[in-house]
Design a protein around this motif. Structure first.
Motif, PDB file in Angstrom:
ATOM      1  N   GLY A  27       0.809  -1.232   0.000  1.00 20.60           N
ATOM      2  CA  GLY A  27       0.000   0.000   0.000  1.00 20.60           C
ATOM      3  C   GLY A  27       0.833   1.268   0.000  1.00 20.60           C
ATOM      4  N   VAL A  28       2.047   1.203  -0.562  1.00 20.37           N
ATOM      5  CA  VAL A  28       2.866   2.425  -0.621  1.00 20.37           C
ATOM      6  C   VAL A  28       2.907   2.934  -2.063  1.00 20.37           C
ATOM      7  N   PRO A  29       3.007   4.249  -2.240  1.00 12.95           N
ATOM      8  CA  PRO A  29       3.065   4.772  -3.604  1.00 12.95           C
ATOM      9  C   PRO A  29       4.397   4.468  -4.285  1.00 12.95           C
ATOM     10  N   LEU A  30       4.308   4.122  -5.576  1.00 19.50           N
ATOM     11  CA  LEU A  30       5.498   3.900  -6.404  1.00 19.50           C
ATOM     12  C   LEU A  30       5.346   4.747  -7.656  1.00 19.50           C
ATOM     13  N   GLN A  31       6.263   5.671  -7.853  1.00 24.47           N
ATOM     14  CA  GLN A  31       6.262   6.497  -9.074  1.00 24.47           C
ATOM     15  C   GLN A  31       7.424   6.067  -9.957  1.00 24.47           C
ATOM     16  N   ILE A  32       7.145   5.925 -11.260  1.00 26.10           N
ATOM     17  CA  ILE A  32       8.185   5.505 -12.209  1.00 26.10           C
ATOM     18  C   ILE A  32       8.648   6.708 -13.032  1.00 26.10           C
ATOM     19  N   GLY A  33       9.933   6.697 -13.377  1.00 26.73           N
ATOM     20  CA  GLY A  33      10.546   7.865 -14.012  1.00 26.73           C
ATOM     21  C   GLY A  33      10.377   7.978 -15.518  1.00 26.73           C
ATOM     22  N   PHE A  34       9.147   8.115 -15.955  1.00 28.41           N
ATOM     23  CA  PHE A  34       8.928   8.464 -17.368  1.00 28.41           C
ATOM     24  C   PHE A  34       8.843   9.989 -17.442  1.00 28.41           C
ATOM     25  N   MET A  35      10.009  10.620 -17.598  1.00 26.20           N
ATOM     26  CA  MET A  35      10.089  12.069 -17.410  1.00 26.20           C
ATOM     27  C   MET A  35       9.427  12.853 -18.527  1.00 26.20           C
ATOM     28  N   ARG A  36       9.183  12.197 -19.687  1.00 25.93           N
ATOM     29  CA  ARG A  36       8.560  12.970 -20.775  1.00 25.93           C
ATOM     30  C   ARG A  36       7.181  13.479 -20.358  1.00 25.93           C
ATOM     31  N   ARG A  37       6.562  12.825 -19.386  1.00 29.84           N
ATOM     32  CA  ARG A  37       5.264  13.293 -18.894  1.00 29.84           C
ATOM     33  C   ARG A  37       5.363  14.672 -18.239  1.00 29.84           C
TER      34      ARG A  37
ATOM     35  N   GLU B 201      20.566  16.951 -20.761  1.00 25.21           N
ATOM     36  CA  GLU B 201      20.403  18.368 -21.107  1.00 25.21           C
ATOM     37  C   GLU B 201      18.997  18.618 -21.655  1.00 25.21           C
ATOM     38  N   ARG B 202      18.554  17.729 -22.558  1.00 22.25           N
ATOM     39  CA  ARG B 202      17.257  17.928 -23.215  1.00 22.25           C
ATOM     40  C   ARG B 202      16.109  17.913 -22.199  1.00 22.25           C
ATOM     41  N   PHE B 203      16.209  16.975 -21.240  1.00 25.65           N
ATOM     42  CA  PHE B 203      15.072  16.788 -20.338  1.00 25.65           C
ATOM     43  C   PHE B 203      15.339  17.281 -18.912  1.00 25.65           C
TER      44      PHE B 203
ATOM     45  N   ALA C 271       7.565  20.147 -21.175  1.00 25.83           N
ATOM     46  CA  ALA C 271       6.565  21.147 -21.583  1.00 25.83           C
ATOM     47  C   ALA C 271       5.910  20.778 -22.916  1.00 25.83           C
ATOM     48  N   GLY C 272       6.692  20.291 -23.864  1.00 22.64           N
ATOM     49  CA  GLY C 272       6.141  19.962 -25.183  1.00 22.64           C
ATOM     50  C   GLY C 272       5.164  18.798 -25.124  1.00 22.64           C
ATOM     51  N   TYR C 273       5.519  17.749 -24.411  1.00 20.32           N
ATOM     52  CA  TYR C 273       4.625  16.583 -24.304  1.00 20.32           C
ATOM     53  C   TYR C 273       3.344  16.953 -23.543  1.00 20.32           C
ATOM     54  N   VAL C 274       3.511  17.794 -22.513  1.00 18.67           N
ATOM     55  CA  VAL C 274       2.326  18.234 -21.755  1.00 18.67           C
ATOM     56  C   VAL C 274       1.392  19.021 -22.681  1.00 18.67           C
ATOM     57  N   ALA C 275       1.983  19.913 -23.494  1.00 19.22           N
ATOM     58  CA  ALA C 275       1.170  20.720 -24.417  1.00 19.22           C
ATOM     59  C   ALA C 275       0.475  19.830 -25.450  1.00 19.22           C
TER      60      ALA C 275
ATOM     61  N   GLU D 136      -7.553  18.328 -38.676  1.00 20.41           N
ATOM     62  CA  GLU D 136      -7.612  19.793 -38.748  1.00 20.41           C
ATOM     63  C   GLU D 136      -6.276  20.505 -38.566  1.00 20.41           C
ATOM     64  N   ASP D 137      -5.292  19.815 -37.995  1.00 14.61           N
ATOM     65  CA  ASP D 137      -4.012  20.503 -37.769  1.00 14.61           C
ATOM     66  C   ASP D 137      -2.943  19.466 -37.435  1.00 14.61           C
ATOM     67  N   GLN D 138      -1.701  19.924 -37.403  1.00 11.50           N
ATOM     68  CA  GLN D 138      -0.647  19.037 -36.902  1.00 11.50           C
ATOM     69  C   GLN D 138       0.335  19.806 -36.037  1.00 11.50           C
ATOM     70  N   LEU D 139       0.921  19.079 -35.092  1.00 12.12           N
ATOM     71  CA  LEU D 139       1.786  19.678 -34.082  1.00 12.12           C
ATOM     72  C   LEU D 139       3.036  18.820 -33.919  1.00 12.12           C
ATOM     73  N   ALA D 140       4.090  19.451 -33.422  1.00 12.91           N
ATOM     74  CA  ALA D 140       5.319  18.681 -33.172  1.00 12.91           C
ATOM     75  C   ALA D 140       5.879  19.023 -31.801  1.00 12.91           C
ATOM     76  N   VAL D 141       6.275  18.006 -31.076  1.00 16.70           N
ATOM     77  CA  VAL D 141       7.041  18.159 -29.834  1.00 16.70           C
ATOM     78  C   VAL D 141       8.510  17.944 -30.196  1.00 16.70           C
TER      79      VAL D 141
END
Ligand SMILES: NC(=O)c1ccc[n+]([C@@H]2O[C@H](COP(=O)([O-])OP(=O)(O)OC[C@H]3O[C@@H](n4cnc5c(N)ncnc54)[C@H](O)[C@@H]3O)[C@@H](O)[C@H]2O)c1
Length: 329
Positions: A111-121, A276-278, A124-128, A243-248
């Motif tokens: 019953g303890v929280p476990l967070q995994i390091g998928f940092m792209r979440r 550096e990137r992330f 800023a670009g992935y969030v957008a 209707e549109d396209q976007l790039a991260v």
């Protein structure tokens, strides 16, 4: 709060600095099986050193960050959850589904929280991109193109323990595709090439891969990766809808030169690598973990997310071996 950090290698040393600088982290204790490496980090950041993992468990930490080698993750996650410690662990939990599921069952029972390091979440670009998809800006989404290109191959001795290009590298793209679209992968067809340096062939791995994923709403995605992109580190996600396209990841530091005469050349040097990137995303994910460990925030990426991304990677590996599309249950 007091945080214990296990593993002070490339990513661990970066996380150590972030944690040391976090306003709600009162103290940090670090260890590594390579004691000299841990001491170097502890001394340079002026944080506490534990001689080994047992000493770290005994150090009254309130939460733990695991950034050691992949092969140690499942055991350390299990040990941390036995002690009731909220845990952040770098991806992956384990390189196989059964090891991942076993660790997750243990965490759930504790019953303890476990967070995994998928940092792209936290980028800023992935969030957008996620927000844009949810807001319907693109209309009906039909195509995604994910790219992960490392500038130079890892050392040869890294490959046999890496899990291969799909599990080690493309797993970030698989997680990002699921997270950005909110959809599950229904089928994969994957190819790989080991035509580059012989060390990939010798390790049974590939240096370059191309995957075709079908999502459960019919969206088609390509995900490509290579270990050798002399132009520089390149991580992108392109989303196309009616209707549109976007790039991260498309910006002045993207190492991609247009041959069109009117195109403006990239003016800044390419990202040297993932740190550096992330960098801002790595900091944000640990800030989210501190909130989670303090009981002040939701878990932004729990262990089941890592299991889902690993299932896609496993299916790609099977698809490459068997030369056929593989459906996911
Ligand atoms: N999320 C990301 O973008 C990202 C990026 C890089 C690495 N990673 C993950 O982070 C982990 C570490 O990768 P790295 O590149 O920093 O590797 P690294 O080899 O630079 O560092 C790993 C460190 O862990 C130590 N170690 C190994 N087993 C240990 C154990 N049982 N107890 C204590 N210390 C131990 C090693 O001595 C080494 O110092 C890997 O699982 C990798 O998949 C994630």
């Amino acid at each position: 709060m007091r945080i214990g950090l296990i593993g002070t290698g490339r990513i661990g040393a970066f996380h150590a600095r972030t944690l040391r600088d976090h306003p709600q982290v009162d103290s940090l204790v670090v260890c590594d099986q390579d004691q000299a490496r841990a001491k170097e980090v502890a001394d340079s950041l002026d944080v506490q050193l534990a001689g080994d993992v047992q000493e770290l468990w005994d150090s009254s930490a309130d939460a733990v960050v695991i950034a050691s080698a992949t092969s140690s993750h499942a055991e350390l996650i299990t040990a941390a959850s036995d002690r009731g410690l909220p845990t952040f662990c770098e991806k992956p939990i384990a390189l196989d589904l059964s090891g991942t599921e076993r660790a997750l069952r243990h965490v759930q029972e504790a019953g303890v929280p476990l967070q995994i390091g998928f940092m792209r979440r936290f980028d800023a670009g992935y969030v957008a991109a996620r927000n844009a998809v949810r807001a319907g800006w693109l209309g009906r989404l039909h195509t995604l193109r994910a790219v992960t290109s490392d500038p130079a191959p890892p050392p040869a001795d890294y490959l046999p323990h890496s899990g291969g290009l799909y599990r080690d590298c493309l797993v970030h793209d698989f997680d990002a595709i699921r997270w950005v679209t909110g959809r599950e992968v229904r089928q994969v067809f994957a190819l790989g090439s080991d035509a580059g340096p012989p060390m990939f062939r010798e390790a049974g791995d590939v240096d370059t891969a191309a995957c075709l994923l079908t999502l459960d709403d019919g969206v088609l995605c390509t995900a490509t990766a290579t270990r050798i992109n002399g132009a520089g580190y390149d991580v992108r996600l392109e989303l196309a809808g009616e209707e549109d396209q976007l790039a991260v990841g498309l910006g002045p530091r993207t190492p991609l030169t247009s041959l069109e005469p009117e195109a403006t050349a990239s003016v800044e040097p390419a990202w040297p690598g993932f740190l550096e990137r992330f960098a801002p995303a790595y900091r944000e994910e640990l800030a989210a973990f501190v909130r989670l460990a303090r009981g002040e925030g939701e878990n932004p990426c729990d262990g089941r997310e890592a299991l889902a991304a690993l299932r896609v990677a496993e299916a790609c590996e099977r698809s490459r071996e068997e030369g056929v599309p593989i459906p996911l249950a």
